[in-house]
Design an enzyme around this catalytic site. Structure first.
Site, PDB file in Angstrom:
ATOM      1  N   MET A 179     -13.115  77.427   2.265  1.00  0.00           N
ATOM      2  CA  MET A 179     -14.310  77.879   1.572  1.00  0.00           C
ATOM      3  C   MET A 179     -14.059  77.886   0.067  1.00  0.00           C
ATOM      4  SD  MET A 179     -16.508  78.554   4.025  1.00  0.00           S
ATOM      5  CE  MET A 179     -17.665  79.863   3.672  1.00  0.00           C
ATOM      6  N   CYS A 180     -15.132  77.858  -0.700  1.00  0.00           N
ATOM      7  CA  CYS A 180     -15.051  77.843  -2.156  1.00  0.00           C
ATOM      8  C   CYS A 180     -15.210  79.259  -2.702  1.00  0.00           C
ATOM      9  CB  CYS A 180     -16.144  76.934  -2.716  1.00  0.00           C
ATOM     10  SG  CYS A 180     -16.159  75.284  -1.964  1.00  0.00           S
ATOM     11  N   GLU A 181     -15.131  79.391  -4.020  1.00  0.00           N
ATOM     12  CA  GLU A 181     -15.408  80.673  -4.658  1.00  0.00           C
ATOM     13  C   GLU A 181     -16.340  80.470  -5.841  1.00  0.00           C
ATOM     14  OE1 GLU A 181     -12.711  83.776  -5.303  1.00  0.00           O
ATOM     15  OE2 GLU A 181     -11.390  83.261  -3.621  1.00  0.00           O
ATOM     16  N   ILE A 212     -14.939  77.125  -7.900  1.00  0.00           N
ATOM     17  CA  ILE A 212     -13.707  76.431  -7.519  1.00  0.00           C
ATOM     18  C   ILE A 212     -13.882  75.959  -6.084  1.00  0.00           C
ATOM     19  CG2 ILE A 212     -12.125  77.480  -9.152  1.00  0.00           C
ATOM     20  CD1 ILE A 212     -11.337  79.510  -7.049  1.00  0.00           C
ATOM     21  N   ASN A 247     -21.167  78.267  -1.964  1.00  0.00           N
ATOM     22  CA  ASN A 247     -19.978  78.539  -1.170  1.00  0.00           C
ATOM     23  C   ASN A 247     -20.410  78.610   0.290  1.00  0.00           C
ATOM     24  OD1 ASN A 247     -17.928  79.762   0.312  1.00  0.00           O
ATOM     25  ND2 ASN A 247     -17.983  81.673  -0.824  1.00  0.00           N
TER      26      ASN A 247
END
Length: 281
Positions: A1-3, A78, A108
């Site tokens: 997963m992204c942030e 990110i 996300n």
């Protein structure tokens, strides 16, 4: 997963402190090694910096950390790739024009069946479910409001209903801004903090950095930071609940669903001596 990382402020403010913490999660303290990006609004324009390389190793990220660009609205991301290759066109955030305004979006999560989302005027350049969802959101907005609406709170309430539809097909945590408003929508992980006087100190979780915001602010400054996970270890962050959204304008929460607004009303009603520690970026 992204942030995700977002900022809304009532005065032009740099986000170097929070950005420094987030960049460490891009391959150092976190697994998000597949690129990063950040968009700063300045007047009607914007500056975007992107790199498909890990943020913890990026010379471009280092430049942004050391170059205090001041803005009232910032969107950053990110990436840990799950849809689409690791390259520049798939790197968030994404920006498009609507009603003579630049809109910036970062996501996300993962969506299923996103290939079936229709595209009209706004088309994807890359391969991600995120960009596809962004184009779908903008097409729906343009279809409902062919001209710039006068009531922007109504617009964002409608965006929240579109986010509900996307949450039905997967995890959809999202930040969206047009430079004046910053909109946050949560499926599972999203936090925010609003910092105002009296300002104090804050320490990053991911980096040995502490800042005294009293030395960096004026008594009238108000700044809200939104992040996938809290970035500081000595402040109280409010956690958004699944399906909850919050709309910020110049640092203040101006709309949202009942849980978010109740939190703001409660915080403002408490005596200042009992309020959670609050600070700037």
């Amino acid at each position: 997963m992204c942030e995700l990382l977002g900022m809304s402020a009532n005065v032009p403010t740099d986000i170097c402190f929070s950005f420094t913490g987030l960049m460490q999660r891009g391959g150092n303290t976190g697994p998000h090694r597949d690129g990063w990006g950040i968009t700063f609004y300045e007047g009607k324009g914007f500056r975007t910096f992107k790199d498909p390389n890990p943020s913890c190793e990026s010379k471009i990220a280092e430049l942004v950390q050391n170059y205090p660009i001041k803005s009232r609205a910032v969107i950053s991301h990110i990436r840990q790739a799950n849809r689409g290759a690791v390259n520049l066109e798939n790197t968030h955030p994404f920006t498009r024009e609507l009603w003579g305004r630049y809109w910036t979006f970062a996501h996300n999560g993962q969506l299923s069946g996103y290939q079936d989302l229709p595209e009209l005027r706004h088309r994807s350049v890359g391969e991600t479910d995120s960009e596809k969802a962004f184009c779908w959101l903008l097409d729906n907005l343009e279809n409902r409001y062919p001209e710039l609406p006068q009531d922007m709170v109504e617009v964002f309430n409608y965006i929240a209903t579109l986010c509900d539809e996307l949450r039905d097909i997967g995890v959809f945590n999202m930040l969206l801004s047009d430079g004046e408003y910053v909109f946050a929508y949560c499926t599972n992980h999203l936090y925010y903090i609003t910092r105002r006087a009296p300002f104090g100190e804050a320490s990053l979780i991911d980096e040995d950095v502490t800042i005294n915001f009293q030395e960096e602010t004026t008594p009238n400054d108000v700044v809200s930071i939104i992040a996938t996970q809290p970035l500081t270890e000595d402040e109280v962050w409010y956690r958004l609940k699944p399906g909850e959204f919050t709309l910020f304008q110049f640092g203040e929460v101006i709309s949202g669903n009942s849980n978010s607004l109740a939190h703001v009303a409660f915080a403002e009603a408490k005596p200042r001596s009992q309020a959670p520690t609050q600070a700037l970026d």
